[in-house]
Scaffold this active site. Sequence first.
Site, PDB file in Angstrom:
ATOM      1  N   GLU A  82       0.807  -1.226   0.000  1.00 14.88           N
ATOM      2  CA  GLU A  82       0.000   0.000   0.000  1.00 14.88           C
ATOM      3  C   GLU A  82       0.837   1.271   0.000  1.00 14.88           C
ATOM      4  O   GLU A  82       0.459   2.279  -0.603  1.00 14.88           O
ATOM      5  CB  GLU A  82      -0.946  -0.009   1.207  1.00 14.88           C
ATOM      6  CG  GLU A  82      -2.130  -0.952   1.083  1.00 14.88           C
ATOM      7  CD  GLU A  82      -1.814  -2.381   1.466  1.00 14.88           C
ATOM      8  OE1 GLU A  82      -2.718  -3.232   1.398  1.00 14.88           O
ATOM      9  OE2 GLU A  82      -0.638  -2.646   1.832  1.00 14.88           O
TER      10      GLU A  82
ATOM     11  N   HIS B 225     -10.649  -6.002   9.698  1.00 14.60           N
ATOM     12  CA  HIS B 225     -11.437  -5.732   8.500  1.00 14.60           C
ATOM     13  C   HIS B 225     -12.694  -4.932   8.815  1.00 14.60           C
ATOM     14  O   HIS B 225     -13.636  -4.921   8.023  1.00 14.60           O
ATOM     15  CB  HIS B 225     -11.858  -7.048   7.827  1.00 14.60           C
ATOM     16  CG  HIS B 225     -10.733  -7.890   7.335  1.00 14.60           C
ATOM     17  ND1 HIS B 225      -9.954  -8.647   8.177  1.00 14.60           N
ATOM     18  CD2 HIS B 225     -10.244  -8.087   6.082  1.00 14.60           C
ATOM     19  CE1 HIS B 225      -9.034  -9.292   7.470  1.00 14.60           C
ATOM     20  NE2 HIS B 225      -9.183  -8.964   6.203  1.00 14.60           N
TER      21      HIS B 225
END
Length: 658
Positions: free
Chosen positions: A397, A464
């Site tokens: 990322e 998540h």
Amino acid sequence: MIFYRQNLSDYQLLDLYKKLLKPRLIEEKMLILIRQGKVSKWFSGIGQEAISVGITAALNQSEYILPMHRNLGVFTTREIPLHRLFSQWQGKANGFTKGRDRSFHFGTQDYNIIGMISHLGPQLGIADGIALADKLKQNNKVTAVFTGEGATSEGDFHEALNIAAVWQLPVMFVIENNGYGLSTPTNEQYYCENLADKGIGYGIESYILDGNNILEVYNKIQRLKEEMQENPHPVLLEFKTFRMRGHEEASGTKYVPDELMKQWALRDPVNNYKDYLIENKILTEEIDQQWKEEIRKEIDENLAVANAEPEIVPTYNGELDDVYKPFDYEEYSHGEEVKNIRFIDAIRNGLEQSMWRHRNLVLMGQDIAEYGGAFKITEGFVDAFGKGRVRNTPICESAVVSTAMGLSINGYKSIVEMQFADFVSTGFNPIVNLLAKSHYRWGENADVVVRMPCGAGTQAGPFHSQTNEAWFTKTPGLKVVYPAFPYDAKGLLNTSILDPNPVLFFEHKLLYRSIYQDVPTDYYTIPLGKAALVKEGKAITIIAFGATVHWALDTLAQNPEIEADLIDLRTLQPLDTETIFESVKKTGKVIIYQEDTLFGGIASDISALIMENCFEYLDAPVRRVASLDSPIPFTKALEDQFLPRNRFETILKELLQY
């Protein structure tokens, strides 16, 4: 030191010497100014000039170079006026950062130079983005990015090399191996024999060069550039050199063995090349002295210009106005045709229409291409727009965010999908230190949207399920959007893509397939920073965003006697304080409803703003309702207890009775 001129003319050989001489003489002047206290800090590149000069001379003016703070030769070879450099180093307005950042922490599009940030690693990813834009343009340009041997230990180095290899980007990764990272010697920095060996693992061709030999540098870069133009691919270049001064002047060199200093002094890139030119009757002592006098005169004249420039007079507006690039919002109205679609469909529709509208828009993310993304939002996009613009990324990322910045620098828009908002932590540094600060620092905006699928309620556990908007709402330079309805999601996403500033766009996963609404089929926009009044009432103000808007609506539906203003913020930065204050002044009571944990969330700032601006209108304390101050649990019973949904109604009724 052995020099091979190959096919270079005498003029080219002398030109390289003049380019070497100029940064050396500026450095010598700067060391005097440091001792006189006229410059506060200096990172010396004495002994390393051949790398900067050789690479810059071999590239075209239109090709981007990303230097570090020991690469003065890049700036002088690109012929930046010296008075501007002196102004930059003195922190004056005629520099490149208006006194906001130091030494070489700046860039300039006028000279295609992109400067570093102190975190070092992200600039390698920026080079990937610049090179990707050039590859998409098919313009045969090459990008060169500098780093030191110390920064090769950073994760960004490895991520950037991997991306460049996978996408075959024309990037020259330049490692200046100068012996020390501040005081840490190379044997404590890496274990392999040569840093060039690291290219092998990424399938990148790599070379070891004498960084003190200007002809070896220049000739090799020229040959490599031709090969990269014919067949785009990255190369890793390790230049063996030495830092003859301290990390910066205040640190000194006491930690360096004297014998090592003496050895490298004999390999001085300027003196050795001068001796070669004189021995081969290409240069004379008289011409050398004449050039030195001319350069010293240029230095003194430009220094006088910078010295005469007044010191910066700070103003609040001057500082605040430069945090964001100005954005003249243009409203695109839609027609009457609507379709009842889900929240997730509205996101997809906005992306698709924006991709058609902006041919320079690139999507990047894990599994977003043929697979269509974790939530299938971009399914079919590869067929419509091609692999060049819909790009699967490796799991890295940080470098992907930096690549997005590079695309922006080179004329592209980009959207980065974080597969889950939780994963943004591994891309946090370039978002808050690179994207957010670039326009304020040197006037370069980041035309980047980061999509953030977020939120709990799906039993996805601690990694998540976060809704982490507060990580970014407190960072100047970022915009944060958080829609609750399909109509808003599409219009706000379109506007976020139009906006030239970095935007964090939060999409609550629980809403993706559960919320339907009539949404115009046409392209349209909604302004950022404008809240929506979902319900009107006079008893209390409820401020919410994302899933909590729907939870509040459910509570009000179960309690129809409660007359409430329900404000859907829609955008968290910029924040619509006007709508908030107007409602609070009408109702006198306010409850702020967020899914994020309580302490440090944006509800705390909104509460403080209300207390500061509406205190005399309040009939009760401002109340905040939020999730428990714990990580998000997995099991449904624990998650239900964690979330504020079961507590909101009780606190709402308590506040109404106050």
